[in-house]
Design an enzyme around this catalytic site. Sequence first.
Site, PDB file in Angstrom:
ATOM      1  N   GLY A 146     -11.794  -0.477   6.034  1.00 37.31           N
ATOM      2  CA  GLY A 146     -11.412   0.351   4.904  1.00 37.31           C
ATOM      3  C   GLY A 146     -10.240  -0.240   4.155  1.00 37.31           C
TER       4      GLY A 146
ATOM      5  N   LYS B 215      -6.095   3.022   9.721  1.00 37.04           N
ATOM      6  CA  LYS B 215      -6.939   2.418  10.764  1.00 37.04           C
ATOM      7  C   LYS B 215      -6.132   2.184  12.045  1.00 37.04           C
ATOM      8  CE  LYS B 215      -7.950  -0.996   8.007  1.00 37.04           C
ATOM      9  NZ  LYS B 215      -7.323  -0.501   6.775  1.00 37.04           N
TER      10      LYS B 215
ATOM     11  N   GLU C 241       1.782   6.965 -27.315  1.00 41.13           N
ATOM     12  CA  GLU C 241       1.424   7.836 -26.193  1.00 41.13           C
ATOM     13  C   GLU C 241       0.749   9.111 -26.680  1.00 41.13           C
ATOM     14  OE1 GLU C 241       1.512   6.631 -23.372  1.00 41.13           O
ATOM     15  OE2 GLU C 241       2.745   4.891 -23.845  1.00 41.13           O
TER      16      GLU C 241
END
Length: 745
Positions: free
Chosen positions: A227, A233, A450
Site C-alpha cells: 500500500g 503497514k 483565487e
Amino acid sequence: MNNRRNGLFRNSLFYILMFLSLMGIIYFFFGGNSGSQTQNIRYSEFVKQLDKNNVKNVSIQPSGGVYKVTGSYRKARTTSSANALGIKSASTKTTSFSTTMLENNSTVDQVSKLAAKHDVKVTAKAEESSGIWVTLLMYIAPVILMLFLFYMMMGQAGQGGGNNRVMNFGKTKAKPADSKQNKVRFSDVAGEEEEKQELVEVVEFLKDPRKFVSLGARIPSGVLLEGPPGTGKTLLAKAVAGEAGVPFFSISGSDFVEMFVGVGASRVRDLFEQAKKNAPSIIFIDEIDAVGRQRGNGMGGGHDEREQTLNQLLVEMDGFTGNEGVIVMAATNRSDVLDPALLRPGRFDRKILVGRPDVKGREAILKVHAKNKPLAADVDLKEIAKQTPGFVGADLENLLNEAALLAARRNKKQVDAADLDEAEDRVIAGPAKHDRVVNKHERETVAYHEAGHTIVGLVLNDARVVHKVTIVPRGRAGGYAIMLPREDQMLMSKRDAKEQMAGLMGGRAAEEIIFGAQSSGASNDFEQATQIARAMVTQYGMSEKLGPVELENANQQAAYQQGMGASAFSQHTAQLIDDEVRRLSQEAHQTATDIIESHREQHKLIAEALLKYETLDEKQILSLFKTGKMPEKDSNEFPSEKAATFEESKRELERREAEKHAQNQSADDKQADSADTTTNVSVAEPSFPSESDASSEVSADSSVNSTANSATESATDSDVATSATGLPNAESATPSSQDDTNSQA
C-alpha cells in the site's frame, strides 16, 4: 547463546594461533640475525681475546647467580651466524660482545690480571634489581600488545565497526521482539478493519492451530502488506506481534546486504534457522523490495549479490525442506517491482492491500491519536475527517501533532478548532507568510485569481464543494483554494475530470478578464490540468480520436521522463496525444472564461472580500455568492462534542437505530396521513449551469488517479496542490498522501 560464544572463542583462538605460528616461523628462520650487533661468545673465547689484547673495555655485572660480561673489541671483527637449522647466514662485522662467567673469586682474579696486563678498562656494575621477570616482561609486553590489537581489529571487521565479533557478520541482525515492550494491539490500529480481520486468522492459527488443521487448512507461508506510504503497514505488523504472543523477528530488507559477497544469503539462512528453532514464530521483513526486486533487470554484475540473497530467501520460504511453523510477513509500497517467484502462492499466500482510509476510518484514526491530547469543546473530529480526504494515518497523526504544537506555542491548555484549522493549512501548503511584502497590484491579482477558482468551483459543484480560499502566502504559494469532494470517491468520470480542469483554469481566466494580462501564478494550475488531460487520453481512454486504449502507465511515464525507456507509441500517435491534451485544456479554459463572464458581480464580491478578510471559509463564500453579504456571526456556529469512546459511540448508534425504527413504525401506521402532510424540504441554492443532471460518478480507480488529479506520487482520487499567484516557479507544497483535497491556486 552458548553455541555462539563457543564459536566466537574457536574463531578467536584460531587467529591467535595463526599469528603466534607466524611469529615463531619468522624467529625460527631469522632469529639468528639478532646478534649482528653484539656477538655472544663463550667465556674461554673471551679470555683468549683478552689475552691477545683485542679487547678495549669490559663491564662486569652480577645477574642471577652469574656475572654478565659485556665489552667491545679494539677493531671490528667479521663473524658469521647460523639459524636454527644450522644454515649459515651472511657474514657481518661486530664490535661488541657478551658472555657470562661463574661468580667466584678465581675467575674474577683471572680477568682482572689480564685486563691490567693489557691496560683494559674494567667497569663493575651493581646487580640488576628487577631481575629476570622484568626482562621477560619487556620482551613479552610488546607481543601481548600486538596480539590484543590484532584481536580487536578482527573483532571489528565483521560489521564494519559494529559490535559483532570475528566472522560473525554472516549472522542475522534480527532479534526476537520482547512481547513485554511491545504495547501495540489491534485496538491501536484504526481505519483498517478489513485488514485486521485478515490478520486475525494468522494470529489465531499461531495461538490454536487445531481449529484450522481439523479442516485440512495449512498455515499461510507468507503475508504481504502492500500500500501507499504512511497507511500503517509496519504498525499492523507490530500489532500482530503484540497479539500473537509468539517469537517475532523483525528486520529490514536492506539489512541482508553488506559489503561482503555471500553475507546476504548467510543472514537469510541464519534468520530462518533461528525462527525454526523458536517455531511457531513470525518473521517480518520491512521494505522487502530492497532485496526482492525482480531478477535479471540489473546491468552487468552489480546485482548478483542481491539476486543470490533473493534466491536463498525463495528457497527458505518454499524450498525442498519446507518451512513449517514460520510465517513470513513483509511490507512494501512497490509490489510492482517484486520478483514473480516471490509473489506466488506457497511463499506469499496472502496479499493484503493496506489502502487509504475512508471518512469513517479517518475519524477512527483521529480518535486514536487524540487520546493523549486535550481537545476543546469546539473540536469535531468527524468534521476534520471530512475535510481531509486522501490523508493516511501518518498525515492525520502529523496534523494533530502540528495542532498540539500550535496550541503550546500560543500557551493554551487545550487544542481548539482554530489550532486544527491552522495545522491543516500548514500541512497542505506550509506555514503562513504574514510578513511577506506584496505590492498592491500583485495582491489584487492574487485575490481575483483565487476568486476565479472559487466561482468556477461554486458553479461546477456536482462532485466538489469549495471549502476555503485564502490569499495569505504559505510556503511558495501566494494563495490557494481548497475544493473538497462531497463524499469519498474511488473513481473519476470524464465529466468530473473536465470540471476539475475547468476549476484549475479559473485563475488564469479571471486574470485575463479583469486585468487583460497573464501572470506566472497559474503555472501550477497548468501542471495539474495537463496531467489530468494526459491521463484522460493515455490511460483512461476518454479521447474520441484515440479510443479506449492505454498508451502509457505511471511507471512507463516515469521511466520515459528519466530517459530510461523508449516511448511505447509512434510519433504520429504522440502528435495526436499532444493535440488532444491541448484541446481538452483549451476547452477547460473556455468553460472557466464563460462561467466567470456570466458571474462577474459575484466574482468581484468574493475578490473584494478576500482583499479585506484575506481568508474565507465555506459558509462565507456561499453567503457572498447567494446574498452578496457576509454571514452574521453565530457563537454556536460549530456545535461539537468531545471525541467519543467506543462504548459511547456504540450507545449513540443504538439510540439512532432505535429512533429510526420508531419513525418507520409510526410512518407505517399513518401512511395515508403522512402522504398528504409530508413537506419536501430543500436547500435554497442558486441555479448553477452544469453539463448534465446526472450524479458525478468517477471512472478512474484509485491507483490511476494520482496522475489525473495531483502532482504527487501516491495513488488517489483527487488532488492537493498550491501555486503562488504572481510568484514564478511556484511548486506544489503538499504531502503526497492528501491528494483528495483539490487545492487550486
